[in-house]
Write a protein that holds these residues in place. Sequence first.
Motif, PDB file in Angstrom:
ATOM      1  N   ALA A  23       0.812  -1.212   0.000  1.00 45.17           N
ATOM      2  CA  ALA A  23       0.000   0.000   0.000  1.00 45.17           C
ATOM      3  C   ALA A  23       0.847   1.264   0.000  1.00 45.17           C
ATOM      4  O   ALA A  23       0.347   2.344  -0.315  1.00 45.17           O
ATOM      5  CB  ALA A  23      -0.926   0.003   1.221  1.00 45.17           C
ATOM      6  N   ALA A  24       2.118   1.145   0.365  1.00 45.44           N
ATOM      7  CA  ALA A  24       2.985   2.325   0.429  1.00 45.44           C
ATOM      8  C   ALA A  24       4.400   1.927   0.043  1.00 45.44           C
ATOM      9  O   ALA A  24       4.826   0.786   0.260  1.00 45.44           O
ATOM     10  CB  ALA A  24       2.969   2.929   1.834  1.00 45.44           C
ATOM     11  N   ALA A  25       5.097   2.875  -0.557  1.00 43.38           N
ATOM     12  CA  ALA A  25       6.481   2.626  -0.959  1.00 43.38           C
ATOM     13  C   ALA A  25       7.329   3.843  -0.595  1.00 43.38           C
ATOM     14  O   ALA A  25       6.870   4.981  -0.679  1.00 43.38           O
ATOM     15  CB  ALA A  25       6.571   2.368  -2.461  1.00 43.38           C
ATOM     16  N   VAL A  26       8.536   3.579  -0.145  1.00 50.62           N
ATOM     17  CA  VAL A  26       9.461   4.657   0.179  1.00 50.62           C
ATOM     18  C   VAL A  26      10.778   4.415  -0.553  1.00 50.62           C
ATOM     19  O   VAL A  26      11.118   3.282  -0.890  1.00 50.62           O
ATOM     20  CB  VAL A  26       9.710   4.775   1.699  1.00 50.62           C
ATOM     21  CG1 VAL A  26       8.452   5.175   2.423  1.00 50.62           C
ATOM     22  CG2 VAL A  26      10.262   3.466   2.257  1.00 50.62           C
ATOM     23  N   LYS A  27      11.498   5.497  -0.761  1.00 49.35           N
ATOM     24  CA  LYS A  27      12.758   5.442  -1.500  1.00 49.35           C
ATOM     25  C   LYS A  27      13.919   5.711  -0.562  1.00 49.35           C
ATOM     26  O   LYS A  27      13.915   6.686   0.193  1.00 49.35           O
ATOM     27  CB  LYS A  27      12.727   6.492  -2.613  1.00 49.35           C
ATOM     28  CG  LYS A  27      13.992   6.584  -3.453  1.00 49.35           C
ATOM     29  CD  LYS A  27      13.820   7.679  -4.502  1.00 49.35           C
ATOM     30  CE  LYS A  27      15.038   7.829  -5.390  1.00 49.35           C
ATOM     31  NZ  LYS A  27      14.851   8.912  -6.395  1.00 49.35           N
ATOM     32  N   VAL A  28      14.918   4.850  -0.615  1.00 51.07           N
ATOM     33  CA  VAL A  28      16.125   4.981   0.203  1.00 51.07           C
ATOM     34  C   VAL A  28      17.335   4.924  -0.715  1.00 51.07           C
ATOM     35  O   VAL A  28      17.359   4.137  -1.672  1.00 51.07           O
ATOM     36  CB  VAL A  28      16.206   3.862   1.258  1.00 51.07           C
ATOM     37  CG1 VAL A  28      17.580   3.826   1.904  1.00 51.07           C
ATOM     38  CG2 VAL A  28      15.138   4.060   2.320  1.00 51.07           C
ATOM     39  N   VAL A  29      18.319   5.769  -0.440  1.00 42.26           N
ATOM     40  CA  VAL A  29      19.521   5.824  -1.266  1.00 42.26           C
ATOM     41  C   VAL A  29      20.705   5.275  -0.488  1.00 42.26           C
ATOM     42  O   VAL A  29      20.884   5.587   0.692  1.00 42.26           O
ATOM     43  CB  VAL A  29      19.803   7.277  -1.710  1.00 42.26           C
ATOM     44  CG1 VAL A  29      21.015   7.320  -2.622  1.00 42.26           C
ATOM     45  CG2 VAL A  29      18.602   7.862  -2.419  1.00 42.26           C
ATOM     46  N   ILE A  30      21.492   4.422  -1.136  1.00 41.18           N
ATOM     47  CA  ILE A  30      22.711   3.872  -0.548  1.00 41.18           C
ATOM     48  C   ILE A  30      23.886   4.628  -1.152  1.00 41.18           C
ATOM     49  O   ILE A  30      24.100   4.584  -2.369  1.00 41.18           O
ATOM     50  CB  ILE A  30      22.853   2.361  -0.844  1.00 41.18           C
ATOM     51  CG1 ILE A  30      21.536   1.616  -0.562  1.00 41.18           C
ATOM     52  CG2 ILE A  30      24.006   1.780  -0.043  1.00 41.18           C
ATOM     53  CD1 ILE A  30      21.066   1.695   0.876  1.00 41.18           C
ATOM     54  N   VAL A  31      24.623   5.347  -0.320  1.00 37.69           N
ATOM     55  CA  VAL A  31      25.704   6.191  -0.815  1.00 37.69           C
ATOM     56  C   VAL A  31      27.029   5.808  -0.156  1.00 37.69           C
ATOM     57  O   VAL A  31      27.063   5.091   0.841  1.00 37.69           O
ATOM     58  CB  VAL A  31      25.411   7.689  -0.566  1.00 37.69           C
ATOM     59  CG1 VAL A  31      24.111   8.110  -1.223  1.00 37.69           C
ATOM     60  CG2 VAL A  31      25.366   7.991   0.927  1.00 37.69           C
ATOM     61  N   GLY A  32      28.095   6.326  -0.714  1.00 41.24           N
ATOM     62  CA  GLY A  32      29.423   6.068  -0.165  1.00 41.24           C
ATOM     63  C   GLY A  32      30.477   6.300  -1.232  1.00 41.24           C
ATOM     64  O   GLY A  32      30.158   6.487  -2.404  1.00 41.24           O
ATOM     65  N   GLY A  33      31.711   6.277  -0.805  1.00 42.26           N
ATOM     66  CA  GLY A  33      32.806   6.466  -1.739  1.00 42.26           C
ATOM     67  C   GLY A  33      32.983   5.276  -2.662  1.00 42.26           C
ATOM     68  O   GLY A  33      32.273   4.265  -2.584  1.00 42.26           O
ATOM     69  N   PHE A  34      33.943   5.392  -3.529  1.00 43.88           N
ATOM     70  CA  PHE A  34      34.242   4.355  -4.510  1.00 43.88           C
ATOM     71  C   PHE A  34      34.705   3.071  -3.823  1.00 43.88           C
ATOM     72  O   PHE A  34      35.587   3.081  -2.977  1.00 43.88           O
ATOM     73  CB  PHE A  34      35.334   4.881  -5.441  1.00 43.88           C
ATOM     74  CG  PHE A  34      35.775   3.912  -6.486  1.00 43.88           C
ATOM     75  CD1 PHE A  34      34.863   3.302  -7.326  1.00 43.88           C
ATOM     76  CD2 PHE A  34      37.119   3.605  -6.639  1.00 43.88           C
ATOM     77  CE1 PHE A  34      35.273   2.418  -8.307  1.00 43.88           C
ATOM     78  CE2 PHE A  34      37.541   2.724  -7.611  1.00 43.88           C
ATOM     79  CZ  PHE A  34      36.624   2.127  -8.443  1.00 43.88           C
ATOM     80  N   GLY A  35      34.056   1.951  -4.142  1.00 42.45           N
ATOM     81  CA  GLY A  35      34.506   0.653  -3.667  1.00 42.45           C
ATOM     82  C   GLY A  35      34.167   0.306  -2.235  1.00 42.45           C
ATOM     83  O   GLY A  35      34.773  -0.603  -1.663  1.00 42.45           O
ATOM     84  N   VAL A  36      33.164   0.978  -1.625  1.00 39.00           N
ATOM     85  CA  VAL A  36      32.843   0.675  -0.229  1.00 39.00           C
ATOM     86  C   VAL A  36      31.833  -0.466  -0.092  1.00 39.00           C
ATOM     87  O   VAL A  36      31.575  -0.929   1.022  1.00 39.00           O
ATOM     88  CB  VAL A  36      32.311   1.923   0.511  1.00 39.00           C
ATOM     89  CG1 VAL A  36      33.373   3.010   0.578  1.00 39.00           C
ATOM     90  CG2 VAL A  36      31.035   2.451  -0.132  1.00 39.00           C
TER      91      VAL A  36
END
Length: 206
Positions: A23-36
Amino acid sequence: MDFRSSEQVPGPRVEDVLPQTAAAAVKVVIVGGFGVGKTTLVGSVSEIRPLTTEETMTQAGVGVDDIHGVERKTATTVAMDFGRISINDELVLYLFGTPGQQRFWFLWRGLFEGALGAVVLVDTRRLEVSFDVIGRLEERRVPFVVAINTFPDAPVHPVEEIRGALDLPPSVPIVDCDARQRGSSRDVLMTLMRYLHSLAVTADVS
Protein backbone atom coordinates in the motif's frame (compact mmCIF):
# COMPACT_ATOMS: atom_id res chain seq x y z
CA MET A 1 -2.28 -11.51 -43.04
CA ASP A 2 -1.26 -11.40 -39.39
CA PHE A 3 2.38 -10.37 -39.08
CA ARG A 4 2.40 -10.50 -35.28
CA SER A 5 5.03 -12.74 -33.77
CA SER A 6 3.83 -15.97 -32.27
CA GLU A 7 6.55 -15.73 -29.63
CA GLN A 8 5.36 -14.62 -26.22
CA VAL A 9 7.12 -11.67 -24.62
CA PRO A 10 8.50 -12.87 -21.28
CA GLY A 11 7.07 -11.11 -18.25
CA PRO A 12 8.63 -10.55 -14.83
CA ARG A 13 9.57 -13.49 -12.69
CA VAL A 14 6.98 -14.48 -10.09
CA GLU A 15 9.31 -13.42 -7.27
CA ASP A 16 9.78 -9.99 -8.88
CA VAL A 17 6.09 -9.09 -9.00
CA LEU A 18 5.09 -6.43 -6.47
CA PRO A 19 2.84 -7.95 -3.75
CA GLN A 20 -0.81 -6.97 -4.14
CA THR A 21 -0.94 -6.07 -0.44
CA ALA A 22 1.66 -3.30 -0.90
CA ALA A 23 0.00 0.00 0.00
CA ALA A 24 2.99 2.32 0.43
CA ALA A 25 6.48 2.63 -0.96
CA VAL A 26 9.46 4.66 0.18
CA LYS A 27 12.76 5.44 -1.50
CA VAL A 28 16.12 4.98 0.20
CA VAL A 29 19.52 5.82 -1.27
CA ILE A 30 22.71 3.87 -0.55
CA VAL A 31 25.70 6.19 -0.82
CA GLY A 32 29.42 6.07 -0.17
CA GLY A 33 32.81 6.47 -1.74
CA PHE A 34 34.24 4.35 -4.51
CA GLY A 35 34.51 0.65 -3.67
CA VAL A 36 32.84 0.67 -0.23
CA GLY A 37 30.32 -2.06 -1.15
CA LYS A 38 27.14 -0.26 -2.26
CA THR A 39 26.41 -2.63 -5.15
CA THR A 40 27.08 -5.60 -2.87
CA LEU A 41 24.65 -4.34 -0.22
CA VAL A 42 21.84 -3.68 -2.70
CA GLY A 43 22.37 -7.09 -4.29
CA SER A 44 22.46 -8.96 -0.98
CA VAL A 45 19.29 -7.49 0.49
CA SER A 46 17.09 -7.07 -2.59
CA GLU A 47 14.23 -9.54 -2.86
CA ILE A 48 14.20 -9.09 -6.63
CA ARG A 49 17.02 -9.55 -9.08
CA PRO A 50 18.85 -6.22 -8.68
CA LEU A 51 19.40 -3.86 -11.57
CA THR A 52 23.06 -2.88 -11.78
CA THR A 53 24.98 -0.64 -14.14
CA GLU A 54 28.46 -1.94 -13.48
CA GLU A 55 30.98 -1.53 -16.26
CA THR A 56 34.55 -2.72 -16.59
CA MET A 57 37.06 -0.11 -15.50
CA THR A 58 39.20 1.14 -18.37
CA GLN A 59 42.18 3.36 -19.00
CA ALA A 60 39.79 6.32 -19.19
CA GLY A 61 39.64 6.39 -15.41
CA VAL A 62 43.40 6.35 -14.87
CA GLY A 63 44.45 9.55 -13.14
CA VAL A 64 40.79 10.53 -12.68
CA ASP A 65 39.37 7.96 -10.26
CA ASP A 66 40.97 7.56 -6.84
CA ILE A 67 41.43 3.80 -6.50
CA HIS A 68 43.78 3.95 -3.51
CA GLY A 69 43.01 0.94 -1.32
CA VAL A 70 40.84 -0.78 -3.96
CA GLU A 71 43.40 -1.33 -6.68
CA ARG A 72 42.04 -4.81 -7.44
CA LYS A 73 38.56 -3.53 -8.23
CA THR A 74 37.79 -4.20 -11.92
CA ALA A 75 34.21 -2.92 -12.30
CA THR A 76 32.36 0.18 -11.20
CA THR A 77 28.80 1.52 -11.07
CA VAL A 78 28.32 4.22 -13.70
CA ALA A 79 24.65 5.14 -13.14
CA MET A 80 22.91 3.39 -10.26
CA ASP A 81 21.97 0.11 -8.60
CA PHE A 82 18.31 -0.67 -7.94
CA GLY A 83 16.66 -3.19 -5.64
CA ARG A 84 13.50 -3.75 -3.61
CA ILE A 85 12.72 -5.11 -0.18
CA SER A 86 9.39 -5.59 1.57
CA ILE A 87 9.50 -4.34 5.15
CA ASN A 88 6.09 -5.89 5.78
CA ASP A 89 2.99 -6.85 3.76
CA GLU A 90 2.12 -3.20 3.10
CA LEU A 91 5.41 -1.26 3.08
CA VAL A 92 7.93 -1.61 0.25
CA LEU A 93 11.39 -0.10 0.21
CA TYR A 94 13.00 0.86 -3.10
CA LEU A 95 16.80 0.97 -2.92
CA PHE A 96 18.96 3.14 -5.15
CA GLY A 97 22.73 2.74 -4.98
CA THR A 98 24.74 5.73 -6.20
CA PRO A 99 27.98 5.68 -8.20
CA GLY A 100 31.05 6.26 -6.06
CA GLN A 101 33.41 8.19 -8.33
CA GLN A 102 33.09 11.94 -8.15
CA ARG A 103 32.90 12.25 -11.95
CA PHE A 104 29.50 10.52 -11.77
CA TRP A 105 28.14 12.53 -8.83
CA PHE A 106 26.10 14.74 -11.16
CA LEU A 107 23.65 11.80 -11.24
CA TRP A 108 23.01 12.10 -7.51
CA ARG A 109 20.53 14.94 -7.88
CA GLY A 110 18.00 12.74 -9.66
CA LEU A 111 18.61 9.76 -7.40
CA PHE A 112 17.97 11.83 -4.27
CA GLU A 113 14.70 13.25 -5.60
CA GLY A 114 11.95 12.01 -3.26
CA ALA A 115 14.31 9.97 -1.07
CA LEU A 116 13.14 9.46 2.52
CA GLY A 117 16.66 8.89 3.82
CA ALA A 118 20.05 7.41 3.09
CA VAL A 119 22.58 4.85 4.25
CA VAL A 120 26.21 5.98 4.14
CA LEU A 121 28.39 2.91 3.67
CA VAL A 122 31.87 3.38 5.14
CA ASP A 123 35.18 1.56 4.76
CA THR A 124 37.42 2.24 7.80
CA ARG A 125 40.52 1.74 5.62
CA ARG A 126 39.52 4.84 3.65
CA LEU A 127 37.37 7.03 5.88
CA GLU A 128 38.39 10.10 3.91
CA VAL A 129 36.29 9.05 0.90
CA SER A 130 33.18 9.50 3.06
CA PHE A 131 33.74 13.15 4.00
CA ASP A 132 32.35 14.71 0.80
CA VAL A 133 29.52 12.17 0.68
CA ILE A 134 28.31 13.11 4.17
CA GLY A 135 28.76 16.79 3.37
CA ARG A 136 26.46 16.49 0.37
CA LEU A 137 23.77 14.76 2.44
CA GLU A 138 23.97 17.44 5.11
CA GLU A 139 23.70 20.18 2.46
CA ARG A 140 20.57 18.53 1.06
CA ARG A 141 19.24 17.88 4.59
CA VAL A 142 18.76 14.20 3.84
CA PRO A 143 18.63 12.18 7.10
CA PHE A 144 21.06 9.27 7.13
CA VAL A 145 22.65 6.50 9.16
CA VAL A 146 26.22 5.30 8.84
CA ALA A 147 26.99 1.62 8.23
CA ILE A 148 30.58 0.43 8.69
CA ASN A 149 31.21 -2.32 6.16
CA THR A 150 33.39 -4.93 7.87
CA PHE A 151 36.05 -5.76 5.32
CA PRO A 152 38.31 -8.62 6.53
CA ASP A 153 41.46 -6.49 6.64
CA ALA A 154 39.82 -3.26 7.80
CA PRO A 155 40.95 -1.75 11.11
CA VAL A 156 38.41 -1.76 13.94
CA HIS A 157 37.82 1.51 15.79
CA PRO A 158 35.45 2.39 18.65
CA VAL A 159 32.21 3.92 17.42
CA GLU A 160 32.94 7.25 19.09
CA GLU A 161 36.26 7.49 17.26
CA ILE A 162 34.44 6.93 13.97
CA ARG A 163 31.85 9.53 14.97
CA GLY A 164 34.57 12.05 15.73
CA ALA A 165 36.49 11.35 12.52
CA LEU A 166 33.32 11.85 10.46
CA ASP A 167 32.22 14.84 12.58
CA LEU A 168 28.79 13.34 13.21
CA PRO A 169 26.35 14.51 15.90
CA PRO A 170 25.40 12.00 18.64
CA SER A 171 21.94 11.54 17.12
CA VAL A 172 23.16 9.90 13.89
CA PRO A 173 23.18 6.07 14.29
CA ILE A 174 26.38 4.19 13.45
CA VAL A 175 26.17 0.42 12.97
CA ASP A 176 28.45 -2.37 11.81
CA CYS A 177 27.42 -4.45 8.82
CA ASP A 178 28.59 -7.09 6.40
CA ALA A 179 27.25 -5.94 3.04
CA ARG A 180 27.53 -9.50 1.72
CA GLN A 181 25.01 -10.82 4.23
CA ARG A 182 21.29 -10.28 3.64
CA GLY A 183 20.42 -10.25 7.35
CA SER A 184 23.12 -7.73 8.18
CA SER A 185 22.13 -5.43 5.32
CA ARG A 186 18.47 -5.67 6.29
CA ASP A 187 19.37 -4.68 9.87
CA VAL A 188 21.01 -1.53 8.50
CA LEU A 189 17.82 -0.60 6.66
CA MET A 190 15.73 -1.27 9.76
CA THR A 191 18.07 1.03 11.71
CA LEU A 192 17.40 3.74 9.14
CA MET A 193 13.64 3.18 9.35
CA ARG A 194 13.70 3.45 13.16
CA TYR A 195 15.80 6.61 12.93
CA LEU A 196 13.44 8.21 10.42
CA HIS A 197 10.50 7.30 12.66
CA SER A 198 12.17 8.92 15.66
CA LEU A 199 12.78 12.09 13.65
CA ALA A 200 9.12 12.16 12.60
CA VAL A 201 7.95 11.72 16.20
CA THR A 202 10.26 14.49 17.39
CA ALA A 203 8.98 16.80 14.68
CA ASP A 204 5.36 16.10 15.64
CA VAL A 205 6.07 16.82 19.32
CA SER A 206 7.82 20.09 18.57
